[in-house]
Design a protein around this motif. Structure first.
Motif, mmCIF file in Angstrom:
data_model
loop_
_atom_site.group_PDB
_atom_site.id
_atom_site.type_symbol
_atom_site.label_atom_id
_atom_site.label_comp_id
_atom_site.label_asym_id
_atom_site.label_seq_id
_atom_site.Cartn_x
_atom_site.Cartn_y
_atom_site.Cartn_z
ATOM 1 N N TYR A 1 4.587 18.842 16.973
ATOM 2 C CA TYR A 1 5.987 19.144 17.330
ATOM 3 C C TYR A 1 6.709 17.935 17.038
ATOM 4 O O TYR A 1 8.157 18.248 16.811
ATOM 5 N N THR B 1 7.594 18.801 13.410
ATOM 6 C CA THR B 1 8.657 19.601 13.088
ATOM 7 C C THR B 1 9.992 19.158 13.356
ATOM 8 O O THR B 1 11.141 19.542 12.731
ATOM 9 N N GLU C 1 13.035 18.990 10.735
ATOM 10 C CA GLU C 1 14.351 19.735 11.179
ATOM 11 C C GLU C 1 15.411 18.825 10.774
ATOM 12 O O GLU C 1 16.523 19.277 10.667
ATOM 13 N N LEU D 1 4.078 24.385 7.549
ATOM 14 C CA LEU D 1 5.498 23.832 7.479
ATOM 15 C C LEU D 1 5.996 23.395 6.336
ATOM 16 O O LEU D 1 6.945 23.521 5.890
#
Length: 253
Positions: free
Chosen positions: A22, A25, A29, A47
């Motif tokens: 996480y 990610t 982003e 991903l």
């Protein structure tokens, strides 16, 4: 070190699951360039389908010195630099001390301590030569309080704390920072066999995203939020509270 976040290169170990995934990610982003290291890359590869130009998976066993040095060389060869490292890979064997073998604890040290040590040793000369960098190391409150059933894991985190404190002193006068990132009790696969009450844990997604927001912090100790910081202080100042909180978290064999 002043550099555009679009140009920065971040190394993240233990990137395939838990807090690491996480954190990955959230950074992806935010359009960061990340070298994602793990022995298994299934989730990272999924991903990569969306952000393949900015996230590169490297299969890497942090217990293997040659693996670590080779991967670091490949990252520099591909992107030319390393600006931030997050030493996040971790394992824990949940068992009472009497049930543990020496090999259990040896493996925890190989991943949780020497894995961090190997990566620091590989990247530090490059950071010093390029004029700066940040090395984050995932710590734990158990380094100060201990934890029933986690004697090996707690010992590795105590060793990491000592290593980081020593590096912070040695790196004074340089533009390379070394930090401890300390999360709260997180509901991950690693802690699944601990019977924490629901109120004692937090999801890895929330922790990963909060730590991603602090990726440029050079504070000696970094926590995801004020609640975690206060909780760590309470467990250190009131040891009886921590004893009560952890009294029933490990199932009897």
């Amino acid at each position: 070190m002043t550099r555009s976040t679009d140009e920065e290169v971040i190394i993240l170990t233990g990137a395939n699951e838990g807090i690491g995934y996480y954190l990955l990610t959230a950074l992806a982003e935010d359009h960061r360039r990340i070298a994602a290291l793990d022995i298994n890359g299934d989730n990272v590869r999924d991903l990569q389908d969306d952000v393949v130009a900015r996230v590169q998976y490297y299969e890497c066993d942090v217990t293997d010195t040659d693996d670590v040095t080779t991967v670091v060389s490949e990252i520099i060869g591909q992107w030319g630099r390393i600006d931030i490292v997050v030493n996040n890979a971790g394992v824990a064997r949940v068992a009472s001390f009497q049930e543990r073998s020496l090999s259990d604890t040896r493996h925890e040290f190989e991943v949780n301590f020497f894995g961090y040590y190997r990566l620091v040793q590989a990247v530090l000369p490059h950071m010093l030569a390029q004029g700066g960098g940040i090395i984050h190391n995932m710590g734990s409150g158990t380094a100060d309080t201990g934890h029933p059933g986690l004697s090996g894991y707690s010992a590795t985190k105590g060793a990491i704390k000592g290593l980081v404190c020593s590096l912070q002193l040695e790196l004074r006068g340089t533009d390379v920072s070394c930090t401890l990132m300390i999360p709260p009790s997180v509901n991950t696969q690693m802690t699944a066999s601990l019977e924490y009450p629901e109120w004692m844990t937090i999801g890895p997604e929330e922790v990963g995203r909060k730590l991603a927001d602090k990726i440029h912090s050079t504070q000696p100790v970094i926590t995801p939020d004020r609640t975690t910081r206060i909780g760590l202080l309470l467990t250190r100042w009131v040891p009886s509270l921590w004893k009560r909180m952890t009294a029933g978290v490990v199932s009897n064999s």
